[in-house]
Scaffold this motif. Structure first.
Motif, PDB file in Angstrom:
ATOM      1  N   SER A   1       0.843  -1.193   0.000  1.00 21.63           N
ATOM      2  CA  SER A   1       0.000   0.000   0.000  1.00 21.63           C
ATOM      3  C   SER A   1       0.881   1.247   0.000  1.00 21.63           C
ATOM      4  CB  SER A   1      -0.897   0.010   1.236  1.00 21.63           C
ATOM      5  OG  SER A   1      -0.115   0.255   2.397  1.00 21.63           O
TER       6      SER A   1
ATOM      7  N   GLY B   1       1.060   3.695   2.162  1.00 18.98           N
ATOM      8  CA  GLY B   1       1.698   3.907   3.457  1.00 18.98           C
ATOM      9  C   GLY B   1       2.838   2.937   3.705  1.00 18.98           C
TER      10      GLY B   1
ATOM     11  N   CYS C   1       3.858  12.524   4.279  1.00 18.18           N
ATOM     12  CA  CYS C   1       2.499  11.997   4.486  1.00 18.18           C
ATOM     13  C   CYS C   1       1.471  12.620   3.552  1.00 18.18           C
ATOM     14  CB  CYS C   1       2.060  12.210   5.934  1.00 18.18           C
ATOM     15  SG  CYS C   1       3.166  11.472   7.153  1.00 18.18           S
ATOM     16  N   SER C   2       1.900  13.490   2.651  1.00 23.77           N
ATOM     17  CA  SER C   2       0.927  14.251   1.865  1.00 23.77           C
ATOM     18  C   SER C   2       0.097  13.365   0.943  1.00 23.77           C
ATOM     19  CB  SER C   2       1.630  15.332   1.037  1.00 23.77           C
ATOM     20  OG  SER C   2       2.477  14.739   0.071  1.00 23.77           O
TER      21      SER C   2
ATOM     22  N   LEU D   1      -0.772  10.211   1.744  1.00 22.34           N
ATOM     23  CA  LEU D   1      -1.214   9.067   2.529  1.00 22.34           C
ATOM     24  C   LEU D   1      -2.555   9.321   3.218  1.00 22.34           C
ATOM     25  CD1 LEU D   1       2.163   8.090   4.235  1.00 22.34           C
ATOM     26  CD2 LEU D   1       1.261   7.349   2.019  1.00 22.34           C
ATOM     27  N   ASP D   2      -3.238   8.221   3.537  1.00 24.40           N
ATOM     28  CA  ASP D   2      -4.495   8.305   4.282  1.00 24.40           C
ATOM     29  C   ASP D   2      -4.190   8.552   5.765  1.00 24.40           C
ATOM     30  OD1 ASP D   2      -4.559   5.567   5.871  1.00 24.40           O
ATOM     31  OD2 ASP D   2      -3.823   5.125   3.857  1.00 24.40           O
ATOM     32  N   PRO D   3      -5.207   8.920   6.557  1.00 27.89           N
ATOM     33  CA  PRO D   3      -4.968   9.257   7.974  1.00 27.89           C
ATOM     34  C   PRO D   3      -4.330   8.130   8.787  1.00 27.89           C
ATOM     35  CG  PRO D   3      -7.111  10.068   7.295  1.00 27.89           C
ATOM     36  CD  PRO D   3      -6.597   9.239   6.154  1.00 27.89           C
ATOM     37  N   ILE D   4      -4.703   6.868   8.536  1.00 20.50           N
ATOM     38  CA  ILE D   4      -4.133   5.758   9.304  1.00 20.50           C
ATOM     39  C   ILE D   4      -2.644   5.615   8.999  1.00 20.50           C
ATOM     40  CG2 ILE D   4      -4.153   3.246   9.621  1.00 20.50           C
ATOM     41  CD1 ILE D   4      -7.193   3.362   9.197  1.00 20.50           C
ATOM     42  N   SER D   5      -2.292   5.686   7.710  1.00 18.96           N
ATOM     43  CA  SER D   5      -0.882   5.596   7.322  1.00 18.96           C
ATOM     44  C   SER D   5      -0.099   6.788   7.862  1.00 18.96           C
ATOM     45  CB  SER D   5      -0.755   5.530   5.801  1.00 18.96           C
ATOM     46  OG  SER D   5      -1.362   4.363   5.295  1.00 18.96           O
ATOM     47  N   THR D   6      -0.731   7.957   7.848  1.00 21.18           N
ATOM     48  CA  THR D   6      -0.074   9.157   8.378  1.00 21.18           C
ATOM     49  C   THR D   6       0.258   8.978   9.858  1.00 21.18           C
ATOM     50  OG1 THR D   6      -1.128  10.629   6.779  1.00 21.18           O
ATOM     51  CG2 THR D   6      -0.401  11.621   8.851  1.00 21.18           C
ATOM     52  N   THR D   7      -0.675   8.425  10.608  1.00 20.69           N
ATOM     53  CA  THR D   7      -0.440   8.185  12.038  1.00 20.69           C
ATOM     54  C   THR D   7       0.741   7.251  12.247  1.00 20.69           C
ATOM     55  OG1 THR D   7      -2.763   8.553  12.585  1.00 20.69           O
ATOM     56  CG2 THR D   7      -1.463   7.299  14.169  1.00 20.69           C
TER      57      THR D   7
ATOM     58  N   ASN E   1       1.041  20.489   6.772  1.00 21.99           N
ATOM     59  CA  ASN E   1       0.038  20.175   7.781  1.00 21.99           C
ATOM     60  C   ASN E   1       0.484  20.754   9.131  1.00 21.99           C
ATOM     61  OD1 ASN E   1      -1.519  18.881   9.789  1.00 21.99           O
ATOM     62  ND2 ASN E   1      -1.881  17.110   8.464  1.00 21.99           N
TER      63      ASN E   1
END
Length: 250
Positions: free
Chosen positions: A148, A150, A174-175, A177-183, A204
């Motif tokens: 994936s 992330g 992280c730009s 990536l989805d929120p879960i991957s960003t975390t 961000n």
């Protein structure tokens, strides 16, 4: 201890004056966030710190960039070795068209490591350090493109870690990536800072407050304000900083 210092740094691409008199000191084992609107010089700045701008036509600089007290633009500096010590993770995950294993091994091989046992051990260590080992350990021979977005970004971080850098620069990692991957990437940054000095460019502002101890606000090629992240966000000293972080422009 400061790992990186710039002294009256100016950067030009041809006639365009991109960075103007940048003076900054970055401490070891901290996370520094570089913030500011698009086109303010954030990416150019970090690319100056490991000489990635050297490959751009008409690039020239004035001033000094010190890494552990040594000016990286001195003629006797080995640029390949410099980029090994100051690694870069890019905005968009950029795995090579190779297996997961060979992506991480790549840097070791080009730096002359031939012992397969050493490579195998380093690949495992790097994937663990990038919090990816448990997800890929049973499919190391599969294409990196099977991961994936992330996971691909954490693979690129593992590839950077494998060659044992001292500083890791991340250009908006992280730009895409989805929120879960960003975390997961943000959690990883917190873990890595005990062993590495990290510089992250981010649009961000919430991310900057979550991951960094220090923040630098760039605007129109100038370093407007630099200091502890909490202080910069809670009580900025410059009206332009306040306007940016409160959303009045940018």
């Amino acid at each position: 201890m400061y790992r990186i210092e710039t002294e009256d740094l100016n950067v030009y691409f041809g006639e365009d004056h991109i960075l103007k008199d940048i003076n900054i000191k970055i401490k070891a084992n901290t996370v520094t966030a570089i913030i500011g609107p698009s086109g303010c010089g954030k990416s150019t700045f970090i690319r100056t710190l490991n000489r990635m701008n050297d490959v751009i036509p008409n690039f020239r600089h004035e001033g000094k960039v010190y890494f552990d007290g040594k000016d990286i633009y001195d003629p006797d500096v080995d640029v390949v070795e410099l980029r090994k010590k100051i690694g870069m993770v890019f905005q968009k995950p950029n795995p090579f068209p190779k297996s997961i294993y060979e992506n991480v091994a790549y840097g070791l091989r080009i730096h002359g490591v031939t012992d397969e046992e050493i490579i195998r051990k380093k690949v495992e260590e790097s994937l663990k350090a990038a919090a990816l080992w448990d997800e890929v350990k049973d499919r190391l021979d599969q294409s990196a493109f099977s991961l994936s977005g992330g996971q691909q970004q954490r693979l690129c971080i593992a590839r950077t870690l494998a060659v044992e850098p001292e500083v890791i620069m991340m250009d908006e990692p992280c730009s895409a990536l989805d929120p879960i991957s960003t975390t997961k990437i943000e959690d990883l940054i917190h873990k890595l800072k005990k062993d590495y000095t990290i510089i992250i460019v981010t649009h961000n502002l919430q991310q900057a407050t979550r991951v960094s101890e220090y923040a630098a606000f760039f605007l129109n090629g100038e370093l407007v304000e630099y200091g502890p992240t909490e202080k910069l966000f809670v009580s900025p000293q410059d009206k332009r900083t306040e306007a940016y972080i409160t959303g009045r422009f940018g």
